[in-house]
Design an enzyme around this catalytic site. Sequence first.
Site, PDB file in Angstrom:
ATOM      1  N   TYR A 142     -24.851  33.701 103.691  1.00 44.88           N
ATOM      2  CA  TYR A 142     -26.119  33.515 104.414  1.00 44.88           C
ATOM      3  C   TYR A 142     -25.899  32.669 105.674  1.00 44.88           C
ATOM      4  CZ  TYR A 142     -30.910  32.217 105.559  1.00 44.88           C
ATOM      5  OH  TYR A 142     -32.097  32.012 106.233  1.00 44.88           O
ATOM      6  N   LYS A 146     -26.559  33.960 109.536  1.00 44.00           N
ATOM      7  CA  LYS A 146     -27.528  33.359 110.470  1.00 44.00           C
ATOM      8  C   LYS A 146     -26.815  32.829 111.714  1.00 44.00           C
ATOM      9  CE  LYS A 146     -31.348  33.427 109.886  1.00 44.00           C
ATOM     10  NZ  LYS A 146     -32.308  34.524 110.128  1.00 44.00           N
TER      11      LYS A 146
HETATM   12  N1  NAP Z   1     -37.635  30.756 103.805  1.00 38.09           N
HETATM   13  C1  NAP Z   1     -36.835  29.825 104.319  1.00 38.09           C
HETATM   14  O1  NAP Z   1     -36.633  28.745 103.716  1.00 38.09           O
HETATM   15  C2  NAP Z   1     -36.195  30.059 105.665  1.00 38.09           C
HETATM   16  C3  NAP Z   1     -35.575  28.959 106.308  1.00 38.09           C
HETATM   17  C4  NAP Z   1     -35.011  29.144 107.562  1.00 38.09           C
HETATM   18  C5  NAP Z   1     -35.032  30.394 108.157  1.00 38.09           C
HETATM   19  N2  NAP Z   1     -35.614  31.440 107.513  1.00 38.09           N
HETATM   20  C6  NAP Z   1     -35.605  32.747 108.170  1.00 38.09           C
HETATM   21  O2  NAP Z   1     -36.934  33.217 108.275  1.00 38.09           O
HETATM   22  C7  NAP Z   1     -36.919  34.646 108.296  1.00 38.09           C
HETATM   23  C8  NAP Z   1     -37.897  35.160 107.269  1.00 38.09           C
HETATM   24  O3  NAP Z   1     -37.502  34.685 105.982  1.00 38.09           O
HETATM   25  P1  NAP Z   1     -38.557  34.589 104.794  1.00 38.09           P
HETATM   26  O4  NAP Z   1     -38.348  33.307 104.111  1.00 38.09           O
HETATM   27  O5  NAP Z   1     -39.896  34.937 105.298  1.00 38.09           O
HETATM   28  O6  NAP Z   1     -37.991  35.739 103.855  1.00 38.09           O
HETATM   29  P2  NAP Z   1     -38.804  36.783 102.935  1.00 38.09           P
HETATM   30  O7  NAP Z   1     -40.076  36.210 102.446  1.00 38.09           O
HETATM   31  O8  NAP Z   1     -37.813  37.272 101.955  1.00 38.09           O
HETATM   32  O9  NAP Z   1     -39.182  37.948 103.954  1.00 38.09           O
HETATM   33  C9  NAP Z   1     -38.192  38.755 104.506  1.00 38.09           C
HETATM   34  C10 NAP Z   1     -38.876  39.844 105.291  1.00 38.09           C
HETATM   35  O10 NAP Z   1     -37.861  40.650 105.923  1.00 38.09           O
HETATM   36  C11 NAP Z   1     -38.104  41.995 105.552  1.00 38.09           C
HETATM   37  N3  NAP Z   1     -36.831  42.712 105.498  1.00 38.09           N
HETATM   38  C12 NAP Z   1     -35.721  42.376 104.803  1.00 38.09           C
HETATM   39  N4  NAP Z   1     -34.761  43.289 105.007  1.00 38.09           N
HETATM   40  C13 NAP Z   1     -35.287  44.226 105.840  1.00 38.09           C
HETATM   41  C14 NAP Z   1     -34.788  45.413 106.400  1.00 38.09           C
HETATM   42  N5  NAP Z   1     -33.534  45.844 106.146  1.00 38.09           N
HETATM   43  N6  NAP Z   1     -35.596  46.135 107.215  1.00 38.09           N
HETATM   44  C15 NAP Z   1     -36.871  45.724 107.469  1.00 38.09           C
HETATM   45  N7  NAP Z   1     -37.400  44.599 106.956  1.00 38.09           N
HETATM   46  C16 NAP Z   1     -36.610  43.861 106.141  1.00 38.09           C
HETATM   47  C17 NAP Z   1     -38.795  41.952 104.199  1.00 38.09           C
HETATM   48  O11 NAP Z   1     -39.459  43.173 103.971  1.00 38.09           O
HETATM   49  P3  NAP Z   1     -39.866  43.669 102.495  1.00 38.09           P
HETATM   50  O12 NAP Z   1     -41.272  43.159 102.265  1.00 38.09           O
HETATM   51  O13 NAP Z   1     -39.786  45.146 102.587  1.00 38.09           O
HETATM   52  O14 NAP Z   1     -38.864  43.097 101.533  1.00 38.09           O
HETATM   53  C18 NAP Z   1     -39.733  40.768 104.438  1.00 38.09           C
HETATM   54  O15 NAP Z   1     -40.849  41.193 105.180  1.00 38.09           O
HETATM   55  C19 NAP Z   1     -35.464  35.053 108.047  1.00 38.09           C
HETATM   56  O16 NAP Z   1     -34.831  35.294 109.276  1.00 38.09           O
HETATM   57  C20 NAP Z   1     -34.871  33.818 107.402  1.00 38.09           C
HETATM   58  O17 NAP Z   1     -33.475  33.762 107.604  1.00 38.09           O
HETATM   59  C21 NAP Z   1     -36.209  31.312 106.277  1.00 38.09           C
END
Ligand code: NAP
Length: 353
Positions: A142, A146
């Site tokens: 991961y 990133k």
């Molecule tokens: N959560 C954290 O603690 C955190 C911290 C720092 C950065 N981030 C970043 O924030 C961003 C969002 O993360 P999140 O926490 O919101 O994750 P999440 O709740 O798992 O959501 C991920 C999203 O990406 C979509 N997705 C995944 N693979 C895809 C693909 N191949 N094609 C199209 N859509 C796809 C998923 O769609 P589906 O609904 O179809 O699965 C979902 O809408 C990411 O870039 C992550 O690295 C998150």
Amino acid sequence: MRVLVTGGTGFVGSHSVAALMRAGHDVRLLVRRADRIAPALEPLGITAPMDHIVGDVTDPEPVARAVAGCDAVLHAAAVYNLDARASRATTETNLPGTQIVLDAAVAEGCDPIVHVSSTVALTRRGTTVTPDSPLSNLRSPYIASKAASEQYARSLQDWGAPIVIVQPGGVYGPHDPHLSDQMRRLKDVLKGRYPMWPTGGYHVVDVRDVAAVHAAVMVVGQGPRRYIVPGDHTHGRRLFGALRAVTGRRLPFLTVPSVLMLPITWSVSKIQPFVPFHIPADHEGVLINHNVTRCDDSRARSEVGVVPRSLEDSLRDSVRWLHEHGHVSVRQAGLTAGDLTGPSGRSPRDGGR
Ligand SMILES: NC(=O)c1ccc[n+]([C@@H]2O[C@H](COP(=O)([O-])OP(=O)(O)OC[C@H]3O[C@@H](n4cnc5c(N)ncnc54)[C@H](OP(=O)(O)O)[C@@H]3O)[C@@H](O)[C@H]2O)c1
């Protein structure tokens, strides 16, 4: 503006869609499944049908169709899961998806193009990083995905593309449609599945503050920029102390030197792919803590004007939401469940185990 949002059915993306719409933008979604839109957005008050294109971020054709006619892009789709079973999907999605979405947005002339990165992309042992610090050279799936994605976004910035890189820390907060990695870990802490916590620390933020940054930077003509989302530097004592304060529970835990937990969790990560359930000992989580990277988030505080919620407020809302949605019991939610319990003291939605 008409803004294309990828990842709008996820935790960060759904809150960001709501913030963008509150700010008056028209939002189009790129989603893998249209039936995931309503469960993700209705709890945030978005009930009208959404303009959307069905497709995968790793497929250039639907991405190009989705970007066509949009003024700006928020790229929030990625695999965020430190479970070793997700390693392959992480590697196959995060960098290729970023390249395809950002390239399509640049070709369409979008401005701004907001790329959701992470503070883990800046991981450097024992340092305080700024949004412009060198990217991490750690090779775990991961973190490496990133860092590589942000490297690509930075290379486009170097060419002058109007890309805004936003770096959130670990995200807490209410309404997480998929119960993503960070909130699942919080649930497991409340269930007593993390009796040991590694030394070190990491940056944490609230999902509503991430969304506020995304809405605030959605302005045309500002050029390439980078922001660490304002939050809190957190470690085991800080996290469990805040959870004790908001739940009123004892929540005993043992702090274990991360250097001892690294080889153990590394071994677990080799076994995990062959085990049908999640083992609560994620190697990358320990690695992030071990590197104890502090974040200077002053640029976003001064330029974007987002003042972060306190960790306590964020965790109170997170735990209450976990309880309301049956992920933890009334006992595990402690004081945060107080206003949900009936005369018997049990919540009608007390589905947690
Ligand atoms: N959560 C954290 O603690 C955190 C911290 C720092 C950065 N981030 C970043 O924030 C961003 C969002 O993360 P999140 O926490 O919101 O994750 P999440 O709740 O798992 O959501 C991920 C999203 O990406 C979509 N997705 C995944 N693979 C895809 C693909 N191949 N094609 C199209 N859509 C796809 C998923 O769609 P589906 O609904 O179809 O699965 C979902 O809408 C990411 O870039 C992550 O690295 C998150």
